[in-house]
Enzyme design. Structure first.
Site, mmCIF file in Angstrom:
data_model
loop_
_atom_site.group_PDB
_atom_site.id
_atom_site.type_symbol
_atom_site.label_atom_id
_atom_site.label_comp_id
_atom_site.label_asym_id
_atom_site.label_seq_id
_atom_site.Cartn_x
_atom_site.Cartn_y
_atom_site.Cartn_z
ATOM 1 C CE1 TYR A 1 -3.127 3.024 0.714
ATOM 2 C CE2 TYR A 1 -2.531 2.860 3.038
ATOM 3 C CZ TYR A 1 -3.191 3.517 2.013
ATOM 4 O OH TYR A 1 -3.906 4.648 2.279
ATOM 5 C CG PHE B 1 7.924 1.078 1.854
ATOM 6 C CD1 PHE B 1 7.216 2.084 2.478
ATOM 7 C CD2 PHE B 1 8.727 1.420 0.777
ATOM 8 C CE1 PHE B 1 7.289 3.401 2.042
ATOM 9 C CE2 PHE B 1 8.818 2.721 0.324
ATOM 10 C CZ PHE B 1 8.094 3.717 0.957
ATOM 11 C CB SER C 1 4.561 2.630 13.127
ATOM 12 O OG SER C 1 3.271 2.711 13.689
ATOM 13 C CE1 TYR D 1 4.046 -3.292 11.850
ATOM 14 C CE2 TYR D 1 2.828 -1.857 13.326
ATOM 15 C CZ TYR D 1 3.515 -2.054 12.151
ATOM 16 O OH TYR D 1 3.673 -1.007 11.273
ATOM 17 C CE LYS E 1 7.677 -1.702 11.060
ATOM 18 N NZ LYS E 1 8.007 -1.342 9.692
ATOM 19 C CG PHE F 1 -13.335 -1.636 17.708
ATOM 20 C CD1 PHE F 1 -14.319 -2.610 17.605
ATOM 21 C CD2 PHE F 1 -12.270 -1.685 16.822
ATOM 22 C CE1 PHE F 1 -14.236 -3.608 16.625
ATOM 23 C CE2 PHE F 1 -12.180 -2.668 15.852
ATOM 24 C CZ PHE F 1 -13.173 -3.631 15.749
HETATM 25 P P1 NAD Z 1 1.682 -3.642 3.028
HETATM 26 O O1 NAD Z 1 1.503 -4.966 3.657
HETATM 27 O O2 NAD Z 1 0.675 -3.171 2.072
HETATM 28 O O3 NAD Z 1 3.109 -3.562 2.307
HETATM 29 C C1 NAD Z 1 4.243 -4.251 2.814
HETATM 30 C C2 NAD Z 1 4.829 -5.036 1.652
HETATM 31 O O4 NAD Z 1 5.982 -5.730 2.117
HETATM 32 C C3 NAD Z 1 3.854 -6.075 1.104
HETATM 33 O O5 NAD Z 1 3.729 -5.922 -0.291
HETATM 34 C C4 NAD Z 1 4.513 -7.409 1.459
HETATM 35 O O6 NAD Z 1 4.255 -8.393 0.483
HETATM 36 C C5 NAD Z 1 5.987 -7.030 1.568
HETATM 37 N N1 NAD Z 1 6.782 -7.875 2.450
HETATM 38 C C6 NAD Z 1 6.532 -8.204 3.743
HETATM 39 N N2 NAD Z 1 7.513 -8.975 4.210
HETATM 40 C C7 NAD Z 1 8.419 -9.136 3.210
HETATM 41 C C8 NAD Z 1 9.646 -9.827 3.087
HETATM 42 N N3 NAD Z 1 10.142 -10.555 4.094
HETATM 43 N N4 NAD Z 1 10.314 -9.761 1.911
HETATM 44 C C9 NAD Z 1 9.817 -9.045 0.878
HETATM 45 N N5 NAD Z 1 8.658 -8.374 0.930
HETATM 46 C C10 NAD Z 1 7.963 -8.421 2.097
HETATM 47 O O7 NAD Z 1 1.874 -2.587 4.209
HETATM 48 P P2 NAD Z 1 1.928 -1.010 4.130
HETATM 49 O O8 NAD Z 1 0.713 -0.479 4.788
HETATM 50 O O9 NAD Z 1 2.265 -0.578 2.763
HETATM 51 O O10 NAD Z 1 3.154 -0.739 5.102
HETATM 52 C C11 NAD Z 1 4.438 -0.443 4.606
HETATM 53 C C12 NAD Z 1 5.353 -0.153 5.777
HETATM 54 O O11 NAD Z 1 4.829 0.934 6.507
HETATM 55 C C13 NAD Z 1 5.494 -1.296 6.775
HETATM 56 O O12 NAD Z 1 6.830 -1.345 7.190
HETATM 57 C C14 NAD Z 1 4.589 -0.903 7.921
HETATM 58 O O13 NAD Z 1 5.043 -1.431 9.126
HETATM 59 C C15 NAD Z 1 4.730 0.598 7.881
HETATM 60 N N6 NAD Z 1 3.573 1.306 8.455
HETATM 61 C C16 NAD Z 1 2.323 1.129 7.893
HETATM 62 C C17 NAD Z 1 1.232 1.784 8.448
HETATM 63 C C18 NAD Z 1 -0.167 1.582 7.904
HETATM 64 O O14 NAD Z 1 -1.122 1.845 8.632
HETATM 65 N N7 NAD Z 1 -0.317 1.159 6.663
HETATM 66 C C19 NAD Z 1 1.410 2.628 9.540
HETATM 67 C C20 NAD Z 1 2.689 2.804 10.059
HETATM 68 C C21 NAD Z 1 3.778 2.133 9.503
HETATM 69 C C1 WQD Z 2 -8.408 3.679 14.218
HETATM 70 C C2 WQD Z 2 -9.583 3.937 15.164
HETATM 71 C C3 WQD Z 2 -10.190 2.042 16.511
HETATM 72 C C4 WQD Z 2 -11.499 -0.469 13.159
HETATM 73 C C5 WQD Z 2 -3.148 0.827 13.616
HETATM 74 C C6 WQD Z 2 -1.913 0.188 14.192
HETATM 75 C C7 WQD Z 2 -0.746 1.124 14.082
HETATM 76 C C8 WQD Z 2 -0.571 1.646 12.651
HETATM 77 C C9 WQD Z 2 -1.845 2.158 12.071
HETATM 78 C C10 WQD Z 2 1.075 0.374 11.477
HETATM 79 C C11 WQD Z 2 -9.383 3.344 16.552
HETATM 80 C C12 WQD Z 2 -11.298 2.385 15.559
HETATM 81 C C13 WQD Z 2 -11.011 0.559 13.934
HETATM 82 C C14 WQD Z 2 -12.870 -0.813 13.250
HETATM 83 C C15 WQD Z 2 -13.148 0.949 14.869
HETATM 84 N N1 WQD Z 2 -0.119 0.632 11.744
HETATM 85 N N2 WQD Z 2 -11.824 1.254 14.776
HETATM 86 N N3 WQD Z 2 -13.653 -0.091 14.107
HETATM 87 O O1 WQD Z 2 -5.364 1.298 15.795
HETATM 88 O O2 WQD Z 2 -4.871 3.740 15.333
HETATM 89 O O3 WQD Z 2 -3.437 2.001 14.349
HETATM 90 O O4 WQD Z 2 -2.894 1.194 12.240
HETATM 91 O O5 WQD Z 2 2.065 0.801 12.011
HETATM 92 O O6 WQD Z 2 0.373 0.425 14.522
HETATM 93 O O7 WQD Z 2 -2.150 -0.137 15.544
HETATM 94 O O8 WQD Z 2 -5.716 2.287 13.485
HETATM 95 O O9 WQD Z 2 -7.456 2.088 11.765
HETATM 96 O O10 WQD Z 2 -7.102 0.173 13.370
HETATM 97 O O11 WQD Z 2 -8.118 2.285 14.219
HETATM 98 O O12 WQD Z 2 -13.918 1.547 15.634
HETATM 99 O O13 WQD Z 2 -13.350 -1.746 12.602
HETATM 100 O O14 WQD Z 2 -10.743 3.288 14.625
HETATM 101 O O15 WQD Z 2 -10.679 1.650 17.756
HETATM 102 O O16 WQD Z 2 -9.984 4.237 17.467
HETATM 103 P P1 WQD Z 2 -4.901 2.318 14.867
HETATM 104 P P2 WQD Z 2 -7.102 1.635 13.136
#
Ligand code: NAD
Ligand code: WQD
Length: 366
Positions: A26, A104, A148, A174, A178, A243
């Protein structure tokens, strides 16, 4: 030498060759669009563990990456491989001359990480170490890391600034993975002055590219709020579960700092300029957020307005581990990267709706 903050136009950066791990996911796919659009050469490695291949299994690209190329009007290089596989990484590093790496690749499901901690530590921490070892041996010592807001744990003070303690009250594997990688990066830059690392602490990324061609496509039941709302609006799920409405917030529901994925992607280009600035040294973390929060119900209302659809919901109990408030101070990134979020909640919801309504089954055809 005193370093001045520079507000450089994105186009001013010379073309670079960038390794993007997890670029089929993503956040990575939106960053790749930005990189390609700015003329950089991009090499994506992804094992597709969380990225659907799409409709044409014979294609060398995933459907997402095919569309990335379509949007940018440029081609990219893709290698389906695992970052834990050192020999495959070596082959990729031998083929290209990388200027830096955007990392990523990670597993990101909080609940799953509680059930499978070893998998998460192996993939996210072990995978990062293998990548860093390969980078070191191939003398590519510049990294942008996807971190994150979860590294802050339960906020002790809001808004969250980058000097807020990290790792304390990180309640799930998780989040700890990070945090651990950030600590590894700090030790690495201390051990060898040639290393430089920028860690970007994302708040809650939402939204899709304005074309509606790429967006978030969670596998199975979405655990995050925005994709769940979108799937309710499009009729894939009957109702949203909210939630908890008994938090100490204006309407009782959880407040988060939602940031448009396009702003987030642009933030990576700003971070790359910092990383490549000859004055930059060591490790630096930046929040990527808007600096303000929205409640669950505010997001539902905004989505209903943007989509013209109803989003039925029911209030259920709190989700374990959730907190009332989480939002950033976005001033460090503004000051040092010359970056700030531009897009508001209406654009976030409109772009998600465009993506979801054009692609009700994500990258798989209906
Ligand atoms: P995502 O799952 O869509 O993308 C991660 C990609 O990494 C996937 O395409 C997956 O196939 C690939 N991948 C995972 N493990 C792998 C491995 N061992 N080797 C090769 N490829 C691998 O997730 P995203 O939402 O795009 O997140 C990207 C980064 O951002 C992650 O590091 C995640 O922790 C961080 N992040 C995401 C969010 C969020 O809410 N989306 C929030 C904070 C941080
Ligand atoms: C947002 C709000 C829920 C789903 C998570 C990870 C965090 C980061 C981002 C990667 C909260 C509420 C949610 C639902 C709901 N990812 N909710 N009904 O929890 O802030 O963060 O994603 O690093 O590490 O923990 O995001 O989108 O899950 O929730 O009411 O079906 O929506 O309680 O208040 P969150 P979220």
């Amino acid at each position: 030498m005193e370093c001045q903050v520079t507000f450089v136009e994105a186009t001013a950066m010379p073309a670079r060759t960038v390794l993007v791990t997890g670029g089929a996911g993503y956040v990575g796919s939106h960053a790749v669009v930005q990189l390609l659009s700015q003329g950089h050469e991009v090499v994506v490695v992804d094992n597709l563990v969380n990225a659907p291949r799409g409709n044409d299994a014979a294609s060398p690209l995933t459907e997402c990456l095919r569309r990335v190329q379509e949007i940018a009007g440029k081609t990219l290089n893709f290698h389906q491989m695992d970052i834990m596989d050192r020999s495959q990484l070596d082959r990729v590093f031998a083929c290209y001359s990388f200027d830096y790496v955007m990392h990523f690749a990670a597993l990101k499901a909080v609940g799953e990480s509680v059930e499978k901690p070893l998998l998460y530590y192996k993939n996210n921490v072990g995978g990062s170490i293998t990548l860093l070892e390969a980078m070191k041996d191939h003398n590519v010592k510049k990294l942008i890391y996807s971190s994150s807001a979860t590294v802050y744990g339960t906020p002790q003070k809001l808004p969250l600034t980058e000097d807020h303690p990290t790792g304390v009250n990180c309640t799930n594997p998780y989040g700890k993975s990070k945090y651990f990688v950030e600590e590894i990066l700090k030790d690495l830059v201390t051990s060898d002055k040639e290393w430089r690392a920028v860690s970007l602490r994302y708040f809650n990324p939402v939204g899709a590219h304005e074309s509606g061609l790429i967006g978030e496509d969670p596998q199975g039941v979405p655990s995050n709020l925005m994709p769940y709302i979108a799937q309710v609006a499009v009729g894939r799920r009957p109702r949203l579960q909210v939630f908890g409405d008994d938090y100490d917030t204006p309407d009782g529901t959880g407040v988060r700092d939602y940031i448009h994925i396009q702003d987030l992607a642009v933030g990576h280009l700003a971070a790359a300029r910092k990383l490549l600035d000859p004055c930059f040294q060591g490790f630096r973390a930046y929040n990527l957020g808007t600096g303000s929060g929205l409640s669950v119900l505010q997001l539902v209302q905004a989505f209903e307005k943007a989509s013209g659809r109803q989003v039925p919901y029911e209030v259920v109990g709190r989700r374990p581990g959730d907190i009332a408030y989480c939002y950033s101070s976005a001033s460090l990134a503004k000051r040092e990267l010359g970056w700030q979020a531009q897009k508001g909640v209406d654009e976030m919801c409109e772009s998600v709706w465009r993506w979801q309504s054009k692609n009700p089954n994500g990258y798989r055809s209906s």
